[in-house]
Design an enzyme around this catalytic site. Sequence first.
Site, PDB file in Angstrom:
ATOM      1  N   THR A 144      52.295  44.247  23.616  1.00  0.00           N
ATOM      2  CA  THR A 144      50.858  44.479  23.467  1.00  0.00           C
ATOM      3  C   THR A 144      50.322  43.798  22.211  1.00  0.00           C
ATOM      4  O   THR A 144      51.031  43.693  21.194  1.00  0.00           O
ATOM      5  CB  THR A 144      50.565  45.999  23.426  1.00  0.00           C
ATOM      6  OG1 THR A 144      49.215  46.197  23.074  1.00  0.00           O
ATOM      7  CG2 THR A 144      51.418  46.738  22.419  1.00  0.00           C
ATOM      8  N   SER A 179      49.311  53.300  17.026  1.00  0.00           N
ATOM      9  CA  SER A 179      49.616  54.585  17.681  1.00  0.00           C
ATOM     10  C   SER A 179      51.132  54.644  17.882  1.00  0.00           C
ATOM     11  O   SER A 179      51.828  53.624  17.791  1.00  0.00           O
ATOM     12  CB  SER A 179      48.931  54.685  19.050  1.00  0.00           C
ATOM     13  OG  SER A 179      49.581  53.845  19.984  1.00  0.00           O
ATOM     14  N   TYR A 181      52.494  55.002  20.655  1.00  0.00           N
ATOM     15  CA  TYR A 181      52.749  54.126  21.805  1.00  0.00           C
ATOM     16  C   TYR A 181      52.920  52.676  21.337  1.00  0.00           C
ATOM     17  O   TYR A 181      53.895  52.003  21.679  1.00  0.00           O
ATOM     18  CB  TYR A 181      51.601  54.214  22.837  1.00  0.00           C
ATOM     19  CG  TYR A 181      51.456  52.927  23.605  1.00  0.00           C
ATOM     20  CD1 TYR A 181      52.422  52.549  24.541  1.00  0.00           C
ATOM     21  CD2 TYR A 181      50.402  52.028  23.356  1.00  0.00           C
ATOM     22  CE1 TYR A 181      52.334  51.332  25.216  1.00  0.00           C
ATOM     23  CE2 TYR A 181      50.310  50.827  24.022  1.00  0.00           C
ATOM     24  CZ  TYR A 181      51.273  50.481  24.945  1.00  0.00           C
ATOM     25  OH  TYR A 181      51.191  49.264  25.577  1.00  0.00           O
ATOM     26  N   HIS A 182      51.940  52.184  20.559  1.00  0.00           N
ATOM     27  CA  HIS A 182      52.022  50.784  20.120  1.00  0.00           C
ATOM     28  C   HIS A 182      53.303  50.557  19.311  1.00  0.00           C
ATOM     29  O   HIS A 182      53.927  49.500  19.373  1.00  0.00           O
ATOM     30  CB  HIS A 182      50.772  50.396  19.318  1.00  0.00           C
ATOM     31  CG  HIS A 182      49.534  50.231  20.162  1.00  0.00           C
ATOM     32  ND1 HIS A 182      48.583  51.226  20.293  1.00  0.00           N
ATOM     33  CD2 HIS A 182      49.091  49.202  20.921  1.00  0.00           C
ATOM     34  CE1 HIS A 182      47.605  50.801  21.095  1.00  0.00           C
ATOM     35  NE2 HIS A 182      47.887  49.579  21.490  1.00  0.00           N
ATOM     36  N   LYS A 185      56.343  49.697  21.318  1.00  0.00           N
ATOM     37  CA  LYS A 185      56.408  48.278  21.718  1.00  0.00           C
ATOM     38  C   LYS A 185      56.987  47.416  20.593  1.00  0.00           C
ATOM     39  O   LYS A 185      57.663  46.423  20.849  1.00  0.00           O
ATOM     40  CB  LYS A 185      55.003  47.777  22.081  1.00  0.00           C
ATOM     41  CG  LYS A 185      54.382  48.446  23.274  1.00  0.00           C
ATOM     42  CD  LYS A 185      55.046  47.985  24.557  1.00  0.00           C
ATOM     43  CE  LYS A 185      54.259  48.384  25.771  1.00  0.00           C
ATOM     44  NZ  LYS A 185      54.919  48.034  27.036  1.00  0.00           N
TER      45      LYS A 185
HETATM   46  P1  NAD Z   1      50.948  52.047  34.396  1.00  0.00           P
HETATM   47  O1  NAD Z   1      51.251  53.339  33.721  1.00  0.00           O
HETATM   48  O2  NAD Z   1      49.903  52.044  35.453  1.00  0.00           O
HETATM   49  O3  NAD Z   1      52.300  51.458  35.029  1.00  0.00           O
HETATM   50  C1  NAD Z   1      53.569  51.653  34.465  1.00  0.00           C
HETATM   51  C2  NAD Z   1      54.511  52.069  35.590  1.00  0.00           C
HETATM   52  O4  NAD Z   1      55.824  52.269  35.039  1.00  0.00           O
HETATM   53  C3  NAD Z   1      54.097  53.397  36.227  1.00  0.00           C
HETATM   54  O5  NAD Z   1      54.026  53.248  37.634  1.00  0.00           O
HETATM   55  C4  NAD Z   1      55.186  54.377  35.802  1.00  0.00           C
HETATM   56  O6  NAD Z   1      55.448  55.371  36.778  1.00  0.00           O
HETATM   57  C5  NAD Z   1      56.375  53.455  35.569  1.00  0.00           C
HETATM   58  N1  NAD Z   1      57.353  53.976  34.596  1.00  0.00           N
HETATM   59  C6  NAD Z   1      57.106  54.475  33.355  1.00  0.00           C
HETATM   60  N2  NAD Z   1      58.250  54.866  32.767  1.00  0.00           N
HETATM   61  C7  NAD Z   1      59.258  54.584  33.649  1.00  0.00           C
HETATM   62  C8  NAD Z   1      60.667  54.766  33.622  1.00  0.00           C
HETATM   63  N3  NAD Z   1      61.280  55.324  32.581  1.00  0.00           N
HETATM   64  N4  NAD Z   1      61.389  54.377  34.697  1.00  0.00           N
HETATM   65  C9  NAD Z   1      60.778  53.829  35.781  1.00  0.00           C
HETATM   66  N5  NAD Z   1      59.446  53.645  35.875  1.00  0.00           N
HETATM   67  C10 NAD Z   1      58.692  54.024  34.813  1.00  0.00           C
HETATM   68  O7  NAD Z   1      50.623  50.998  33.245  1.00  0.00           O
HETATM   69  P2  NAD Z   1      49.973  49.536  33.355  1.00  0.00           P
HETATM   70  O8  NAD Z   1      48.583  49.623  32.874  1.00  0.00           O
HETATM   71  O9  NAD Z   1      50.277  48.934  34.661  1.00  0.00           O
HETATM   72  O10 NAD Z   1      50.792  48.782  32.222  1.00  0.00           O
HETATM   73  C11 NAD Z   1      52.009  48.140  32.531  1.00  0.00           C
HETATM   74  C12 NAD Z   1      52.626  47.564  31.259  1.00  0.00           C
HETATM   75  O11 NAD Z   1      51.735  46.633  30.662  1.00  0.00           O
HETATM   76  C13 NAD Z   1      52.936  48.617  30.208  1.00  0.00           C
HETATM   77  O12 NAD Z   1      54.176  48.317  29.618  1.00  0.00           O
HETATM   78  C14 NAD Z   1      51.814  48.464  29.217  1.00  0.00           C
HETATM   79  O13 NAD Z   1      52.222  48.842  27.944  1.00  0.00           O
HETATM   80  C15 NAD Z   1      51.502  46.987  29.305  1.00  0.00           C
HETATM   81  N6  NAD Z   1      50.098  46.704  28.960  1.00  0.00           N
HETATM   82  C16 NAD Z   1      49.074  47.264  29.678  1.00  0.00           C
HETATM   83  C17 NAD Z   1      47.751  46.976  29.330  1.00  0.00           C
HETATM   84  C18 NAD Z   1      46.582  47.585  30.051  1.00  0.00           C
HETATM   85  O14 NAD Z   1      45.436  47.401  29.606  1.00  0.00           O
HETATM   86  N7  NAD Z   1      46.781  48.305  31.154  1.00  0.00           N
HETATM   87  C19 NAD Z   1      47.501  46.103  28.264  1.00  0.00           C
HETATM   88  C20 NAD Z   1      48.566  45.558  27.556  1.00  0.00           C
HETATM   89  C21 NAD Z   1      49.865  45.862  27.916  1.00  0.00           C
HETATM   90  N1  USQ Z   2      37.255  52.622  22.855  1.00  0.00           N
HETATM   91  C1  USQ Z   2      35.946  53.034  22.719  1.00  0.00           C
HETATM   92  N2  USQ Z   2      35.442  53.873  23.674  1.00  0.00           N
HETATM   93  C2  USQ Z   2      36.172  54.289  24.750  1.00  0.00           C
HETATM   94  C3  USQ Z   2      37.509  53.836  24.880  1.00  0.00           C
HETATM   95  C4  USQ Z   2      38.009  53.012  23.909  1.00  0.00           C
HETATM   96  O1  USQ Z   2      35.254  52.682  21.776  1.00  0.00           O
HETATM   97  O2  USQ Z   2      35.638  55.053  25.564  1.00  0.00           O
HETATM   98  C5  USQ Z   2      37.817  51.682  21.848  1.00  0.00           C
HETATM   99  C6  USQ Z   2      39.045  52.196  21.129  1.00  0.00           C
HETATM  100  O3  USQ Z   2      38.706  52.949  19.995  1.00  0.00           O
HETATM  101  C7  USQ Z   2      39.769  50.888  20.806  1.00  0.00           C
HETATM  102  C8  USQ Z   2      39.370  49.947  21.940  1.00  0.00           C
HETATM  103  O4  USQ Z   2      38.218  50.529  22.553  1.00  0.00           O
HETATM  104  O5  USQ Z   2      39.282  50.357  19.620  1.00  0.00           O
HETATM  105  C9  USQ Z   2      40.440  49.755  22.992  1.00  0.00           C
HETATM  106  O6  USQ Z   2      40.828  51.018  23.505  1.00  0.00           O
HETATM  107  P1  USQ Z   2      41.521  51.139  24.960  1.00  0.00           P
HETATM  108  O7  USQ Z   2      41.734  52.592  25.226  1.00  0.00           O
HETATM  109  O8  USQ Z   2      40.778  50.345  25.949  1.00  0.00           O
HETATM  110  O9  USQ Z   2      42.882  50.364  24.724  1.00  0.00           O
HETATM  111  P2  USQ Z   2      44.171  50.699  23.886  1.00  0.00           P
HETATM  112  O10 USQ Z   2      44.255  52.108  23.484  1.00  0.00           O
HETATM  113  O11 USQ Z   2      44.277  49.681  22.809  1.00  0.00           O
HETATM  114  O12 USQ Z   2      45.311  50.465  24.963  1.00  0.00           O
HETATM  115  C10 USQ Z   2      45.174  49.573  26.096  1.00  0.00           C
HETATM  116  C11 USQ Z   2      46.291  49.909  27.065  1.00  0.00           C
HETATM  117  C12 USQ Z   2      47.642  49.661  26.394  1.00  0.00           C
HETATM  118  C13 USQ Z   2      47.677  48.240  25.849  1.00  0.00           C
HETATM  119  C14 USQ Z   2      46.498  47.942  24.932  1.00  0.00           C
HETATM  120  C15 USQ Z   2      46.400  46.484  24.564  1.00  0.00           C
HETATM  121  O13 USQ Z   2      46.180  51.266  27.485  1.00  0.00           O
HETATM  122  O14 USQ Z   2      48.686  49.848  27.339  1.00  0.00           O
HETATM  123  O15 USQ Z   2      48.877  48.050  25.141  1.00  0.00           O
HETATM  124  O16 USQ Z   2      45.273  48.245  25.645  1.00  0.00           O
HETATM  125  S1  USQ Z   2      45.875  46.244  22.909  1.00  0.00           S
HETATM  126  O17 USQ Z   2      44.615  46.962  22.708  1.00  0.00           O
HETATM  127  O18 USQ Z   2      45.751  44.850  22.711  1.00  0.00           O
HETATM  128  O19 USQ Z   2      46.896  46.839  22.081  1.00  0.00           O
END
Ligand code: NAD
Ligand code: USQ
Length: 389
Positions: A144, A179, A181-182, A185
């Site tokens: 991420t 966070s 979470y971050h 990664k």
């Molecule tokens: P998502 O939660 O919809 O999909 C993740 C999938 O992985 C889910 O179906 C979940 O059931 C499965 N999973 C989680 N833990 C598991 C485990 N231990 N074993 C097997 N399956 C498991 O999330 P997404 O939005 O599709 O994101 C996918 C990936 O991309 C994540 O790693 C996320 O961090 C990354 N990512 C997402 C975004 C975004 O904006 N959605 C942005 C940047 C990075």
């Molecule tokens: N935000 C608002 N209002 C909202 C929701 C979010 O102002 O209602 C702001 C947050 O404070 C933040 C930004 O929007 O500054 C992004 O928040 P987000 O919830 O859209 O994204 P984030 O928490 O960063 O996480 C998402 C995905 C995560 C991925 C990440 C990419 O859930 O899996 O890793 O985006 S990145 O942001 O580049 O780290």
Amino acid sequence: MRILVLGGDGYLGWPTALHLSDCGHDVAVADNFARRAYDHEMGVRSLVPMEPLQVRVDAWREVSGQDIKAYYGDLVDAEFTVEMIRDFRPDTIVHFAEQRAAPYSMIDRKHAVYTQQNNVVGNLNVLFAIQEVDPEIHLVKLGTMGEYGTPNIDIEEGWLEVTHKGRTDRMLYPKKPGSFYHLSKVHDSHNIEFACRIWGLRATDLNQGVVYGQETPQTVRDPRLATRFDYDAIFGTVLNRFVIQAVLGHPLTVYGTGSQTRGVIDIRDTVECIRLASENPADKGEFRVFNQMTESFSVEEIAKTVANNYHGTVEVEYLDNPRVEQDHHYYNVVHTGLVELGLDPHLLSNTLINSLFGVAEQFKDRVDLAAMRPTVEWRTASSPLRSQG
Ligand code: NAD
Ligand code: USQ
């Protein structure tokens, strides 16, 4: 190529599996359905209805004539992970399978520990399984942009050349995530780089920005192929949330001043980036990093774009920021690697937003308004969820 998509039932994993299958690859997906379980835990559901994985796979066979094999299991279970990889023998493993919501990881100790255990241990099991079954397998791992945070210098693609007291070295780019979470990664990236260095594995870490959109050319071929659309304050990402808020006549929830800036990417580019990374593998021993984003915007700019494109009146509400994050910061990201491999980005255009408004209009009756307000507070170690209070 034989490509195994871990997390293939998720928001991004499912459309990626379809795109790769459509491009002629032999694809399998794996998932433990943890994401569907978080919906039950939080009392929320995807805006767009989703079919069970088996129905999706059957629908894809009907529509395309292509088979996608499905494995059900947890990557934290090392035995399952190694046996699945031994059974499918992929050339490439695309790893999406992690708990991905920053607010979920910040609810309390239990959710922070779960997130890091699930993500870090699952990823380690994948690395060990690759080493054991076939070290030639290319790992394409979703990282991420949030690993870097918002440093006051340009963000490079994973590596930084540092000159210190007259000596120079190429080092992993310093990380300042926002966070637990971050942070998971960041830990993954270090473990992968180490595995490349000591075992000679090949890996691509894709530091992806915030994804927006819901439809891809494959998912629109049949309603049973739809991927999820999260809008709640824990799993919904910012642009998708603003779109449904606009449609409902609910004020757009900008946190803080809205001057915090993020890299973003269209879901259609996500799936294409994965194809490009898979078809152009990293070298043996190489830990390759790409910044998988196409544009950057402040949150306020995202709100204004949504408001300006919607046909009705849209209000913006500036809420006290529940997160701890910098505002008014420098943000300049290098993201040329994937473009050099051939990515032709879809930039945030009226067309995409308009199609998203259409999706939101169609399913707006499924929204639970109470799930829209943020409840997770970064500054406390335990946030009450709405089900508890
Ligand atoms: P998502 O939660 O919809 O999909 C993740 C999938 O992985 C889910 O179906 C979940 O059931 C499965 N999973 C989680 N833990 C598991 C485990 N231990 N074993 C097997 N399956 C498991 O999330 P997404 O939005 O599709 O994101 C996918 C990936 O991309 C994540 O790693 C996320 O961090 C990354 N990512 C997402 C975004 C975004 O904006 N959605 C942005 C940047 C990075
Ligand atoms: N935000 C608002 N209002 C909202 C929701 C979010 O102002 O209602 C702001 C947050 O404070 C933040 C930004 O929007 O500054 C992004 O928040 P987000 O919830 O859209 O994204 P984030 O928490 O960063 O996480 C998402 C995905 C995560 C991925 C990440 C990419 O859930 O899996 O890793 O985006 S990145 O942001 O580049 O780290």
